[in-house]
Design a protein around this motif. Structure first.
Motif, short mmCIF file in Angstrom:
data_model
loop_
_atom_site.label_atom_id
_atom_site.label_comp_id
_atom_site.label_asym_id
_atom_site.label_seq_id
_atom_site.Cartn_x
_atom_site.Cartn_y
_atom_site.Cartn_z
N GLU A 17 0.84 -1.20 0.00
CA GLU A 17 0.00 0.00 0.00
C GLU A 17 0.88 1.25 0.00
O GLU A 17 0.43 2.32 0.39
CB GLU A 17 -0.93 0.00 1.23
N LEU A 18 2.12 1.10 -0.41
CA LEU A 18 3.07 2.21 -0.43
C LEU A 18 2.83 3.00 -1.71
O LEU A 18 3.05 2.49 -2.80
CB LEU A 18 4.49 1.67 -0.35
N ARG A 19 2.42 4.26 -1.57
CA ARG A 19 1.98 5.04 -2.73
C ARG A 19 2.84 6.25 -3.05
O ARG A 19 2.69 6.84 -4.11
CB ARG A 19 0.54 5.48 -2.54
N GLN A 20 3.71 6.65 -2.14
CA GLN A 20 4.51 7.85 -2.36
C GLN A 20 5.99 7.51 -2.25
O GLN A 20 6.42 6.81 -1.32
CB GLN A 20 4.16 8.93 -1.35
N LEU A 21 6.77 8.04 -3.17
CA LEU A 21 8.19 7.70 -3.25
C LEU A 21 9.01 8.31 -2.11
O LEU A 21 9.88 7.63 -1.55
CB LEU A 21 8.74 8.15 -4.60
N ALA A 22 8.76 9.56 -1.74
CA ALA A 22 9.58 10.22 -0.72
C ALA A 22 9.52 9.50 0.63
O ALA A 22 10.58 9.20 1.21
CB ALA A 22 9.20 11.69 -0.57
N PRO A 23 8.34 9.19 1.18
CA PRO A 23 8.34 8.46 2.45
C PRO A 23 8.87 7.03 2.32
O PRO A 23 9.44 6.49 3.27
CB PRO A 23 6.88 8.47 2.91
N LEU A 24 8.74 6.43 1.14
CA LEU A 24 9.30 5.09 0.92
C LEU A 24 10.82 5.15 0.98
O LEU A 24 11.46 4.35 1.66
CB LEU A 24 8.83 4.54 -0.42
N SER A 38 6.87 -5.53 6.95
CA SER A 38 6.11 -5.00 8.07
C SER A 38 6.82 -3.80 8.69
O SER A 38 6.20 -2.75 8.95
CB SER A 38 5.90 -6.09 9.12
N LYS A 39 8.11 -3.91 8.92
CA LYS A 39 8.89 -2.81 9.49
C LYS A 39 8.93 -1.63 8.52
O LYS A 39 8.82 -0.47 8.93
CB LYS A 39 10.32 -3.26 9.81
N LEU A 40 9.11 -1.92 7.24
CA LEU A 40 9.15 -0.87 6.23
C LEU A 40 7.82 -0.12 6.17
O LEU A 40 7.79 1.11 6.13
CB LEU A 40 9.49 -1.46 4.86
N THR A 41 6.73 -0.85 6.20
CA THR A 41 5.41 -0.24 6.16
C THR A 41 5.18 0.65 7.38
O THR A 41 4.61 1.74 7.28
CB THR A 41 4.32 -1.32 6.05
N GLN A 42 5.65 0.21 8.54
CA GLN A 42 5.51 1.02 9.76
C GLN A 42 6.29 2.32 9.63
O GLN A 42 5.79 3.40 9.95
CB GLN A 42 5.98 0.25 10.98
N SER A 52 4.83 9.35 6.73
CA SER A 52 3.67 9.97 6.10
C SER A 52 2.86 10.79 7.10
O SER A 52 2.43 11.90 6.81
CB SER A 52 2.77 8.89 5.47
N VAL A 53 2.67 10.23 8.29
CA VAL A 53 1.92 10.94 9.34
C VAL A 53 2.67 12.19 9.79
O VAL A 53 2.08 13.26 9.96
CB VAL A 53 1.63 10.00 10.54
#
Length: 130
Positions: free
Chosen positions: A10-17, A88-92, A98-99
């Motif tokens: 569900e990763l949609r933006q490059l900068a926070p990724l 899981s860690k990456l998504t967190q 993002s927040v």
């Protein structure tokens, strides 16, 4: 025969990724790189991480889902944690970044950030209206 596997995210933006990968100690390469796999095979990705002694991994944009897909050669994965735990860690970390960015854009400041024993992250943000 390709050995590459893709995992929906569900990763949609490059900068926070990119920032989340850096938070986890990885150095993402420039945009539009090849991810290397078994016997020199490659697959193009918008963001790639070269890993010495393990499989490279990257993220390819999936237009139909509007999100990045994780791509790697799972047979060559030699990271200290399994792929599922890594994602899981990456998504967190992605969610945290993002927040924090959304909060900053709305004029909030982080008053407190706590890494809890259960692995969760607790944030307290404040905003002073004039």
């Amino acid at each position: 025969m390709s050995h590459f596997s893709t995992v929906k995210t569900e990763l949609r933006q490059l900068a926070p990724l990119r920032g989340a990968l850096e938070d986890l100690g990885y150095t993402p390469g420039e945009i539009q790189q090849a991810v290397r796999g078994y016997q020199g095979q490659t697959v193009d990705a918008e963001l790639a991480v070269a890993v010495e002694g393990s499989a490279d991994f990257g993220f390819s944009w999936n237009e139909s889902s509007g999100a990045y897909e994780f791509v790697t050669d799972l047979d060559l994965w030699r990271q200290p944690i399994p792929v599922e735990r890594f994602l899981s860690k990456l998504t967190q970390r992605y969610a945290l970044r993002s927040v924090l960015e959304a909060s900053r854009q709305e004029g909030f400041d982080v008053a407190q950030q706590t890494d809890c024993q259960d692995g969760s992250i607790e944030l307290v943000v404040t905003r002073w209206d004039a």
